[in-house]
Design a protein around this motif. Structure first.
Motif, mmCIF file in Angstrom:
data_model
loop_
_atom_site.group_PDB
_atom_site.id
_atom_site.type_symbol
_atom_site.label_atom_id
_atom_site.label_comp_id
_atom_site.label_asym_id
_atom_site.label_seq_id
_atom_site.Cartn_x
_atom_site.Cartn_y
_atom_site.Cartn_z
ATOM 1 N N LEU A 165 0.847 -1.184 0.000
ATOM 2 C CA LEU A 165 0.000 0.000 0.000
ATOM 3 C C LEU A 165 0.888 1.241 0.000
ATOM 4 O O LEU A 165 1.885 1.303 0.721
ATOM 5 C CB LEU A 165 -0.880 -0.008 1.243
ATOM 6 N N PHE A 166 0.534 2.253 -0.813
ATOM 7 C CA PHE A 166 1.368 3.457 -0.825
ATOM 8 C C PHE A 166 0.538 4.702 -1.094
ATOM 9 O O PHE A 166 -0.588 4.649 -1.599
ATOM 10 C CB PHE A 166 2.471 3.340 -1.900
ATOM 11 N N THR A 167 1.144 5.839 -0.766
ATOM 12 C CA THR A 167 0.623 7.141 -1.156
ATOM 13 C C THR A 167 1.767 7.934 -1.779
ATOM 14 O O THR A 167 2.945 7.618 -1.586
ATOM 15 C CB THR A 167 0.079 7.948 0.036
ATOM 16 N N PHE A 168 1.408 8.985 -2.510
ATOM 17 C CA PHE A 168 2.409 9.888 -3.063
ATOM 18 C C PHE A 168 1.775 11.262 -3.233
ATOM 19 O O PHE A 168 0.559 11.377 -3.404
ATOM 20 C CB PHE A 168 2.911 9.389 -4.425
ATOM 21 N N TRP A 169 2.615 12.314 -3.183
ATOM 22 C CA TRP A 169 2.126 13.656 -3.493
ATOM 23 C C TRP A 169 3.253 14.475 -4.106
ATOM 24 O O TRP A 169 4.427 14.212 -3.903
ATOM 25 C CB TRP A 169 1.580 14.355 -2.243
ATOM 26 N N THR A 170 2.858 15.471 -4.906
ATOM 27 C CA THR A 170 3.799 16.444 -5.455
ATOM 28 C C THR A 170 3.065 17.757 -5.681
ATOM 29 O O THR A 170 1.843 17.771 -5.839
ATOM 30 C CB THR A 170 4.428 15.970 -6.774
ATOM 31 N N ARG A 171 3.817 18.850 -5.699
ATOM 32 C CA ARG A 171 3.202 20.131 -6.059
ATOM 33 C C ARG A 171 4.019 20.864 -7.131
ATOM 34 O O ARG A 171 3.713 22.010 -7.459
ATOM 35 C CB ARG A 171 3.007 21.033 -4.846
ATOM 36 N N ASP A 172 5.070 20.193 -7.650
ATOM 37 C CA ASP A 172 5.876 20.853 -8.676
ATOM 38 C C ASP A 172 6.179 19.923 -9.855
ATOM 39 O O ASP A 172 7.275 19.922 -10.393
ATOM 40 C CB ASP A 172 7.184 21.391 -8.086
ATOM 41 N N GLY A 173 5.166 19.135 -10.231
ATOM 42 C CA GLY A 173 5.330 18.273 -11.388
ATOM 43 C C GLY A 173 6.383 17.204 -11.210
ATOM 44 O O GLY A 173 7.106 16.875 -12.149
ATOM 45 N N TYR A 174 6.484 16.644 -10.018
ATOM 46 C CA TYR A 174 7.412 15.543 -9.719
ATOM 47 C C TYR A 174 8.880 15.959 -9.789
ATOM 48 O O TYR A 174 9.756 15.122 -9.982
ATOM 49 C CB TYR A 174 7.183 14.352 -10.659
ATOM 50 N N GLN A 175 9.169 17.233 -9.622
ATOM 51 C CA GLN A 175 10.553 17.677 -9.724
ATOM 52 C C GLN A 175 11.329 17.503 -8.420
ATOM 53 O O GLN A 175 12.316 16.784 -8.376
ATOM 54 C CB GLN A 175 10.594 19.141 -10.177
ATOM 55 N N SER A 176 10.907 18.174 -7.358
ATOM 56 C CA SER A 176 11.670 18.087 -6.120
ATOM 57 C C SER A 176 10.813 18.082 -4.862
ATOM 58 O O SER A 176 11.287 17.654 -3.802
ATOM 59 C CB SER A 176 12.669 19.248 -6.030
ATOM 60 N N VAL A 177 9.564 18.541 -4.948
ATOM 61 C CA VAL A 177 8.716 18.655 -3.761
ATOM 62 C C VAL A 177 7.684 17.536 -3.743
ATOM 63 O O VAL A 177 6.906 17.384 -4.682
ATOM 64 C CB VAL A 177 8.004 20.017 -3.706
ATOM 65 N N GLY A 178 7.693 16.743 -2.678
ATOM 66 C CA GLY A 178 6.757 15.638 -2.545
ATOM 67 C C GLY A 178 7.488 14.325 -2.391
ATOM 68 O O GLY A 178 8.697 14.235 -2.608
ATOM 69 N N CYS A 179 6.745 13.262 -2.002
ATOM 70 C CA CYS A 179 7.391 11.973 -1.757
ATOM 71 C C CYS A 179 6.339 10.897 -1.554
ATOM 72 O O CYS A 179 5.138 11.164 -1.506
ATOM 73 C CB CYS A 179 8.277 12.052 -0.516
ATOM 74 N N TYR A 180 6.828 9.658 -1.414
ATOM 75 C CA TYR A 180 5.985 8.531 -1.053
ATOM 76 C C TYR A 180 5.734 8.513 0.451
ATOM 77 O O TYR A 180 6.600 8.902 1.257
ATOM 78 C CB TYR A 180 6.665 7.216 -1.429
ATOM 79 N N ASN A 181 4.548 8.031 0.813
ATOM 80 C CA ASN A 181 4.223 7.678 2.196
ATOM 81 C C ASN A 181 4.607 8.773 3.191
ATOM 82 O O ASN A 181 4.173 9.918 3.042
ATOM 83 C CB ASN A 181 4.873 6.342 2.538
ATOM 84 N N LEU A 182 5.430 8.428 4.170
ATOM 85 C CA LEU A 182 5.830 9.378 5.210
ATOM 86 C C LEU A 182 7.309 9.723 5.100
ATOM 87 O O LEU A 182 7.934 10.131 6.078
ATOM 88 C CB LEU A 182 5.530 8.794 6.599
ATOM 89 N N PHE A 183 7.876 9.577 3.879
ATOM 90 C CA PHE A 183 9.312 9.783 3.704
ATOM 91 C C PHE A 183 9.710 11.251 3.747
ATOM 92 O O PHE A 183 10.899 11.572 3.737
ATOM 93 C CB PHE A 183 9.783 9.154 2.393
#
Length: 297
Positions: A118-136
């Motif tokens: 099971l996983f989650t992911f988020w980004t706010r800059d088109g997968y460039q540098s901000v955001g990550c999987y789960n609680l990383f």
């Protein structure tokens, strides 16, 4: 509805005031592995490395999405590749693309094994540098003490055998101004504060459901990494992987049918998708494939 047991759950729940966090002994460098390096299919994805078979709706205002997702354990060719099935809730474009995502994945580089997790992911800059999987990294806030992000899902479906699925829902809470992630009937897992986003701070403009693989194969040959069950959509129930009961959350904060769904599979000889609809499964689709084969060399 199938009931899933996460392997870590056999040892009991976490003490009050704590949350479950999975431990990875092999992939220690979380900053290296915890970021995606691509854009969504509908947002200038690079087909040379990330390949999709997805259904999507767009050009409307959305406050979430839901689906029942068939669970498999696809084979992944190399440690630098992954295979996943997920929901994307997106807004913006290019370097301003915002996304919250959830589903299951097999990723040796992220987890150090070939288990379905099971996983989650988020980004706010088109997968460039901000955001990550789960609680990383800071971002997703876990509130559930019985469901661990990154936990192994067991059992998984078998070819022409027992089929298992999970229900995931992502929805915006206008009062608390957060994006919640709910797992089945076990309640919410946690939330993404709307304040960490730009384009997605208010609502989404694109919803996607489907599969994704990374293809890092060299020498002109396609990867053998499987998507879904590793079988094409044409094989349908019991063989191909599926998403069913697709729904979106509308402006009245109600789950409704998605409307006109579009499908996309840029390399249908490697991975494909078939949309369908009936009274039992609502809007649904079969998808997946084996990767390299005589028609996908």
């Amino acid at each position: 509805m199938c009931i899933f047991k996460f392997l870590w759950q056999l040892s009991g729940e976490c003490p009050e005031g704590t949350i479950p966090i999975t431990r990875n002994q092999k992939a220690r460098n979380f900053k290296r592995y915890a970021k995606k390096k691509h854009k969504s299919f509908s947002q200038l994805d690079d087909p040379s490395t990330h390949e999709h078979a997805v259904a999507y709706v767009q050009n409307n205002v959305y406050f979430g999405a839901k689906a029942t997702i068939n669970v498999w354990q696809p084979q992944v060719q190399t440690s630098g590749e992954f295979s996943l099935a997920q929901i994307w809730v997106l807004a913006g474009a290019n370097s301003f693309l915002n996304s919250v995502e959830a589903g299951w994945m097999v990723s040796p580089s992220l987890y150090g094994d070939n288990n379905t997790r099971l996983f989650t992911f988020w980004t706010r800059d088109g997968y460039q540098s901000v955001g990550c999987y789960n609680l990383f990294c800071p971002g997703f806030v876990q509130t559930n003490t019985t469901i661990a992000l990154g936990a192994t899902i067991s059992p998984v479906s078998t070819y022409h055998g027992a089929q298992y699925d999970i229900i995931l829902c992502i929805f915006k809470d206008p009062k608390q101004n957060v994006w919640w992630l709910q797992y089945g009937n076990d309640g919410v897992i946690g939330y993404w504060p709307a304040s960490i986003f730009t384009s997605l701070a208010d609502s989404a403009s694109l919803i996607q459901w489907g599969g994704e693989v990374v293809n890092t194969a060299q020498g002109g040959q396609h990867t053998t990494t499987q998507m879904g069950s590793g079988h094409f959509a044409e094989e349908q129930a019991g063989a191909a992987s599926y998403f069913r009961n697709l729904q979106v959350v509308d402006q009245s904060n109600t789950l409704v049918p998605p409307g006109d769904i579009t499908s996309a599979a840029p390399k249908p000889n490697c991975y494909d998708i078939i949309l369908a609809k009936n009274d039992d499964a609502g809007d649904f689709f079969f998808y997946g494939g084996p990767g390299r084969n005589p028609n996908c060399p």
